[in-house]
Write an enzyme that holds these catalytic residues in place. Sequence first.
Site, short mmCIF file in Angstrom:
data_model
loop_
_atom_site.label_atom_id
_atom_site.label_comp_id
_atom_site.label_asym_id
_atom_site.label_seq_id
_atom_site.Cartn_x
_atom_site.Cartn_y
_atom_site.Cartn_z
N SER A 68 0.82 -1.21 0.00
CA SER A 68 0.00 0.00 0.00
C SER A 68 0.85 1.26 0.00
O SER A 68 1.99 1.27 0.48
CB SER A 68 -0.92 0.01 1.22
OG SER A 68 -1.68 -1.17 1.27
N GLN A 69 0.26 2.32 -0.52
CA GLN A 69 0.87 3.66 -0.51
C GLN A 69 1.17 4.06 0.94
O GLN A 69 0.35 3.83 1.83
CB GLN A 69 -0.19 4.58 -1.12
CG GLN A 69 0.13 6.03 -1.18
CD GLN A 69 -1.12 6.81 -1.58
OE1 GLN A 69 -2.24 6.29 -1.55
NE2 GLN A 69 -0.92 8.05 -1.96
#
Length: 226
Positions: A68-69
């Site tokens: 994930s970012q």
Amino acid sequence: MEAAAQSPDFEALRAAMVREQLIARGIKDQRVLQAMARLERERFVPEAYQAYAYADHPVPIGEGQTISQPYIVAYMLQVLTLRGSERVLEIGTGSGYQTALLCLLAAEVISIERLETLSAQAAERLAALGLTNYRLIVGDGALGAPSFAPYQAITVGAAATHIPQALIAQLAEGGRMVIPVREPDKPDEQVLVYVLRTRWRVRTRKLCHVRFVPLISDQAATNQEH
Ligand code: SAH
């Protein structure tokens, strides 16, 4: 020499990520900021994507999955308001990056991943960091891990069609969960939902729109410890 000259300055990239992607966008939880300033995210990103280890977007980790970012990881961790004493359940170990952060922020982490290869890689990375307060399980996270329940916090890293009842049942009183949920009438849209279990009821609140890989659930499965 050449290879060393070409390798990115991860320390500088990490400091910039914390400053520009987290603090500048409103992440305030000092424990979350400190953990993300400390943990080497490049350890969780495949060789081919090292240059993007601190990029402001998700990065492929193999098997069609993504890490994930950074901002969304920080945001979800902040929402869980961890103080260090919690037992946390994570669904979707993936690269193990968020698992490692949870190890730094909580007392104990149980993390479930359906793909054996990703779980095995995450296990190696967590061990290499010297972390010990986690347990990885290969199986269907929608079932949770009832034998270690209740959990003061649950975090789900893949988008579900609904909030699995088993997860709500495994939340402690005062426990909170963050879970991306697909909008039934708009299949491309997902909302991050916050769930708080109090003594008498379960409250849910929509937080923001997000984009996660789908939660793939086979409700008939039984989970195996890694
Ligand atoms: N937080 C992770 C992101 C993981 S991506 C990271 O930063 O690396 C989501 C992960 O959820 C994928 O690895 C996917 O295989 C896993 N997943 C999808 N459905 C699942 C399920 N039902 N149970 C457990 N894991 C699941």
